[in-house]
Motif scaffolding. Structure first.
Motif, short mmCIF file in Angstrom:
data_model
loop_
_atom_site.label_atom_id
_atom_site.label_comp_id
_atom_site.label_asym_id
_atom_site.label_seq_id
_atom_site.Cartn_x
_atom_site.Cartn_y
_atom_site.Cartn_z
N PHE A 15 8.03 5.69 8.74
CA PHE A 15 6.71 4.90 9.18
C PHE A 15 5.58 5.78 8.72
CE2 PHE A 15 5.78 7.90 12.60
CZ PHE A 15 6.85 8.49 12.70
N VAL A 56 7.76 14.20 16.47
CA VAL A 56 7.46 12.98 15.95
C VAL A 56 8.65 12.12 16.52
CG1 VAL A 56 7.49 11.68 13.77
CG2 VAL A 56 6.44 13.99 13.74
N MET A 57 9.82 12.64 16.39
CA MET A 57 10.83 11.69 16.76
C MET A 57 10.98 11.46 18.23
SD MET A 57 12.31 9.58 15.23
CE MET A 57 13.12 8.03 14.40
N LEU A 88 -9.79 11.40 8.13
CA LEU A 88 -9.44 10.23 9.06
C LEU A 88 -10.22 9.93 10.22
CD1 LEU A 88 -5.63 9.67 8.99
CD2 LEU A 88 -7.51 8.43 7.91
N ILE A 89 -10.11 11.21 11.04
CA ILE A 89 -10.65 10.91 12.61
C ILE A 89 -12.30 11.01 12.39
CG2 ILE A 89 -11.08 12.40 14.58
CD1 ILE A 89 -8.70 13.92 14.18
N LEU A 136 -13.01 14.54 22.40
CA LEU A 136 -13.66 14.66 21.17
C LEU A 136 -13.29 13.52 20.16
CD1 LEU A 136 -12.78 18.40 20.54
CD2 LEU A 136 -14.97 17.46 20.95
N ALA A 137 -11.79 12.97 20.27
CA ALA A 137 -11.64 12.12 19.24
C ALA A 137 -11.39 10.65 19.96
CB ALA A 137 -10.28 12.45 18.73
N MET A 141 -2.72 18.54 4.91
CA MET A 141 -2.72 17.35 5.90
C MET A 141 -3.71 17.77 6.74
SD MET A 141 -0.51 15.59 5.04
CE MET A 141 -0.11 14.55 6.53
N ILE A 142 -4.16 18.73 7.10
CA ILE A 142 -5.18 19.18 8.00
C ILE A 142 -6.59 18.57 7.71
CG2 ILE A 142 -6.59 21.04 9.16
CD1 ILE A 142 -4.00 22.65 9.10
N LEU A 183 0.40 25.39 10.06
CA LEU A 183 -0.36 26.45 9.33
C LEU A 183 -0.32 27.78 10.20
CD1 LEU A 183 -2.40 26.72 7.11
CD2 LEU A 183 -4.38 26.50 9.14
N GLU A 228 -1.18 23.95 2.16
CA GLU A 228 -1.11 24.16 3.65
C GLU A 228 -2.35 23.62 4.30
OE1 GLU A 228 -2.58 28.08 1.63
OE2 GLU A 228 -1.40 26.58 1.20
N VAL A 270 -3.81 3.28 6.61
CA VAL A 270 -4.90 3.86 6.51
C VAL A 270 -5.77 3.47 5.44
CG1 VAL A 270 -5.86 6.22 6.01
CG2 VAL A 270 -4.13 5.89 7.70
N ILE A 286 -3.56 8.64 15.12
CA ILE A 286 -2.48 9.28 14.08
C ILE A 286 -3.28 10.41 13.38
CG2 ILE A 286 -1.45 8.69 11.62
CD1 ILE A 286 -1.42 5.61 12.79
N GLY A 287 -4.55 10.27 13.08
CA GLY A 287 -5.40 11.46 12.59
C GLY A 287 -5.15 12.66 13.62
N VAL A 288 -5.26 12.58 14.95
CA VAL A 288 -4.95 13.57 15.75
C VAL A 288 -3.55 14.34 15.82
CG1 VAL A 288 -5.11 14.34 18.13
CG2 VAL A 288 -6.86 12.72 17.23
N SER A 307 -6.54 14.70 7.79
CA SER A 307 -6.56 14.15 9.43
C SER A 307 -7.79 14.31 9.70
CB SER A 307 -5.46 15.06 10.28
OG SER A 307 -5.76 16.06 10.03
N TYR A 354 0.11 19.76 11.52
CA TYR A 354 -0.20 20.62 10.56
C TYR A 354 -0.80 21.78 10.79
CZ TYR A 354 2.69 17.20 8.03
OH TYR A 354 3.62 16.50 7.70
N THR A 355 -1.75 21.99 12.04
CA THR A 355 -2.12 23.05 12.54
C THR A 355 -1.03 24.04 12.87
OG1 THR A 355 -4.01 21.78 13.03
CG2 THR A 355 -4.17 24.01 13.87
N PHE A 380 -0.53 7.89 19.64
CA PHE A 380 0.48 8.76 18.76
C PHE A 380 0.37 10.29 18.91
CE2 PHE A 380 1.17 4.68 16.73
CZ PHE A 380 2.36 4.60 16.73
N MET A 417 -13.14 7.36 11.31
CA MET A 417 -12.84 6.61 12.23
C MET A 417 -14.23 6.62 13.06
SD MET A 417 -10.80 4.22 11.59
CE MET A 417 -11.03 4.41 9.95
N ILE A 418 -14.65 7.82 13.63
CA ILE A 418 -15.58 7.78 14.51
C ILE A 418 -16.88 7.59 13.79
CG2 ILE A 418 -17.02 9.69 15.93
CD1 ILE A 418 -14.05 11.05 16.40
N ILE A 445 -5.78 4.63 14.57
CA ILE A 445 -5.98 5.44 13.32
C ILE A 445 -6.27 6.75 13.57
CG2 ILE A 445 -6.82 5.82 11.06
CD1 ILE A 445 -5.74 3.36 10.25
N THR A 446 -7.29 6.97 14.54
CA THR A 446 -7.66 8.04 15.20
C THR A 446 -6.49 8.98 15.71
OG1 THR A 446 -9.59 7.10 15.47
CG2 THR A 446 -9.52 9.37 16.25
N PHE A 469 -1.27 14.10 12.98
CA PHE A 469 -1.20 15.00 12.04
C PHE A 469 -2.02 16.23 12.35
CE2 PHE A 469 -0.86 11.13 9.08
CZ PHE A 469 0.27 10.94 9.10
N LEU A 470 -3.16 16.25 12.89
CA LEU A 470 -3.92 17.61 12.82
C LEU A 470 -3.21 18.74 13.71
CD1 LEU A 470 -6.68 18.54 12.34
CD2 LEU A 470 -7.48 17.94 14.53
#
Lengths: 301, 322
Positions: free
Chosen positions: B233, A229-230, B283-284, A89-90, B276-277, A119, B273, B241, A107-109, B280, A115-116, A37, B287-288, A104-105, A111-112
């Motif tokens: 979604f 995303v889209m 989350l990562i 890394l992930a 979400m960082i 930021l 700000e 999650v 998805i986490g990446v 995430s 949002y980075t 993702f 999971m690891i 899920i990882t 988001f990371l």
């Protein structure tokens, strides 16, 4: 009729962007069965790198075509490195765990990265510089218009596809990739360095997504940190349409999706566009679960 | 049997004690508004997580469209209370039932797919529902419905949550639940043992959708406003999650996951700000370092002993007693 062909041309240029992103999905899925993702966000990062390098190079006074090529190359290289580091890394620590954990990882990446981006760059959209002058050509003296941008997009896509086809068919890495996607254990027994092959897959996929990002920026003139995303989701749909794991499938799926979408929008249903894309996906999945070009895998007991 | 019964009543007793404790806090006004709405959100999320756990954790069908069911329930019940003055409880139940109908409708054609393909199809269905809502003027289009009466009280929410957890958990323990677990462990073997896999998959989808719909209705009547965008979604991912963080296949895990994610989300709101960082990264890292989830029981699956089996058990293989 001319209107229809005009929309077809527009559709192909949107579709080539989807196709380029879809290739990355398809290659990664083909090898480690992971729906990556974060791929749509690599596309976003690629687009931003393209934006900043194009700005910098244009200020340095280079001719437009050099600016375009150099920013494509810079963006593709950095994104390839990003892809490799994400994998290392992930995803690598998770190679032995469940599929859902890996998802899920991913998805986490995703988001990371998003949002980075927010930021660092702020949530607002940024204008993408006009690298090349836009010219319009009329096809065979008719009223059908083709923009120079669209020609450039199609050319870039075709060239990258040919390069990819060459890599996958004829180079050692490509053969290793095909072997790993066929059977990881057997490939390892034959002395193939599986880790390196997976890294190479991520590098190539991310580079293609970055190229798509630069092209996207040039087409729509606006990029923002959440833009991945889209298109990412759509490209994924395209990859599934064509049969995930198949490279020509990704190309056909991307072009098909792009054309269908443009035709739907041109009929005045642009707000239903995404819905139609998913409806097409579900129909294909129900009637041909492995996609248009997918191999039918038998269930084994 | 008696042991389970004892545990069951003990659980109910603890839940009721918790209910009374919060009720006292509410009536005395110790609990702030923020905490109160967080509490309601936790309840809604528990229902969502437990119902998705039935589909994904117990039956092994990977679904990323749960927010779609939630939105059907939310819109149905909101329209019933807004336009037709239907009382609160029937409206919520109606929302759940309509969502269950959608569960059947979506279940029938897509359950021929498995693993990732099912996931993608459900994702597509969730998005289609969202786009239909977005384009229907009757339900407010992109701006959604607003002015929904805030009828979800702590008592209402508590009993809805308790009942759904108890019902789903009892289903899991029943013969039918065992059949669902058999499907998760090995679909072909389950079929060979005479389990009607399609039927059980549809049952799981329907029950999951029913409770997701009710959760949607409850959340609509908590926050006054619903928009199609709040059921995209990303919302479905959030529910996944919760289930995965808690531990797939475990009801208690889903509850813990729902509480954990809601708390994380709410408290991170102070760092908009970074929110979400941090989320995430959590989350990562989770999971690891702990892919089986917070309450994940160490799993027993043949996959550990050989790669081939691991591949054959495709989609999701994670057990752990509920």
């Amino acid at each position: 009729m001319e209107y229809f062909i005009q929309q077809l041309i527009n559709g192909i240029s949107v579709g080539s962007i989807y196709a380029l992103i879809a290739l990355g999905y398809t290659m990664v899925y083909g090898i480690i069965k992971l729906i990556n993702f974060a791929h749509g966000d690599v596309f976003m990062v690629g687009s931003f790198i393209g934006l900043y390098s194009a700005k910098y190079l244009a200020n340095a006074g280079l001719p437009p075509i050099v600016v375009l090529l150099l920013s494509l190359i810079i963006s593709m290289t950095i994104s390839a490195l990003l892809g490799i580091s994400i994998e290392r890394l992930a995803y690598k620590p998770l190679r032995k765990s469940t599929r859902i954990a890996a998802l899920i990882t991913a998805i986490g990446v995703s988001f990371l990265l998003e949002y980075t981006g927010v930021l660092i760059l702020g949530p607002q959209a940024k204008g993408f510089p006009d690298i090349m002058d836009k010219k319009q050509y009329h096809l065979f003296g008719s009223s059908i218009q083709v923009e120079s941008n669209q020609i450039m997009i199609l050319l870039t896509t075709i060239i990258l596809m040919l390069v990819l086809q060459y890599i996958v068919r004829y180079t050692k890495t490509g053969k290793a990739m095909r072997a790993v996607s066929f059977d990881v254990e057997a490939a390892r027994l034959m002395g193939i360095n599986v880790d390196r092959t997976i890294s190479a897959t991520f590098a190539i996929g991310s580079a293609l997504a970055a190229a798509a990002g630069v092209i996207f920026g040039m087409t729509y003139n606006s990029v923002d940190p959440l833009m991945g995303v889209m298109p990412g989701l759509k490209a994924f749909v395209a990859a599934v349409l064509g049969g995930i794991g198949s490279i020509p499938g990704a190309l056909v799926g991307g072009l098909l999706l792009g054309t269908v979408e443009t035709e739907i929008s041109s009929l005045g249903f642009s707000s239903w566009r995404d819905g139609v894309a998913f409806a097409v996906l579900i129909l294909i999945l129900i009637f041909k679960p492995s996609g248009l070009f997918g191999k039918n895998v038998r269930e084994k007991v | 049997m008696t042991k389970i019964n004892k545990k069951f009543w003990l659980g109910i007793l603890v839940a009721l004690a918790f209910y009374g404790f919060v009720k006292v806090l509410l009536t005395t006004g110790i609990l702030s508004d923020v905490n109160q709405s967080m509490l309601l959100l936790i309840g809604v999320n528990i229902m969502l997580a437990v119902s998705l756990n039935l589909i994904t954790g117990i039956t092994g069908q990977f679904s990323i469209g749960h927010a779609g069911f939630m939105s059907v329930g939310a819109y149905t019940s909101a329209i019933l209370t807004l336009d037709y003055n239907v009382p609160f409880i029937p409206a919520i139940l109606a929302g759940g039932l309509l969502a269950a109908v959608f569960g059947v409708l979506i279940g029938m054609p897509t359950l021929r797919l498995n693993g990732d393909y099912l996931a993608i199809a459900t994702l597509g269905f969730g998005e289609i529902i969202r786009i239909i809502m977005l384009n229907t003027e009757y339900v407010g289009g992109a701006s959604g419905l607003s002015g929904i009466p805030a009828k979800t009280t702590w008592t209402m929410l508590f009993f809805f949550t308790l009942i759904s957890v108890v019902l789903i958990n009892n289903f899991i323990r029943s013969t039918h639940g065992r059949a669902c677990i058999a499907i998760r462990e090995n679909e072909i073997a389950a079929e060979a043992m005479g389990i009607n896999t399609t039927r059980y998959k549809i049952i799981a989808f329907t029950i999951g959708a029913l409770f997701a719909g009710m959760a949607g209705g409850l959340s609509a009547h908590t926050f006054y406003v619903i928009t199609p965008g709040s059921f995209n979604f990303l919302k479905s991912f959030e529910i996944i999650v919760m289930v995965v963080l808690g531990g797939l296949g475990s009801t208690a895990g889903s509850i813990v996951g729902a509480v954990f994610v809601t708390l994380l989300y709410t408290y991170l709101r102070e760092f908009p700000e970074w929110r979400m960082i941090i989320y995430s990264i959590v989350l990562i890292l989770m999971m690891i370092f702990r892919p089986s989830g917070l309450l994940g029981v160490s799993k027993f699956s043949l996959g550990k002993f050989g790669k081939k089996e691991a591949k054959a058990n495709d989609a999701i293989k994670s057990s752990g007693t509920p």
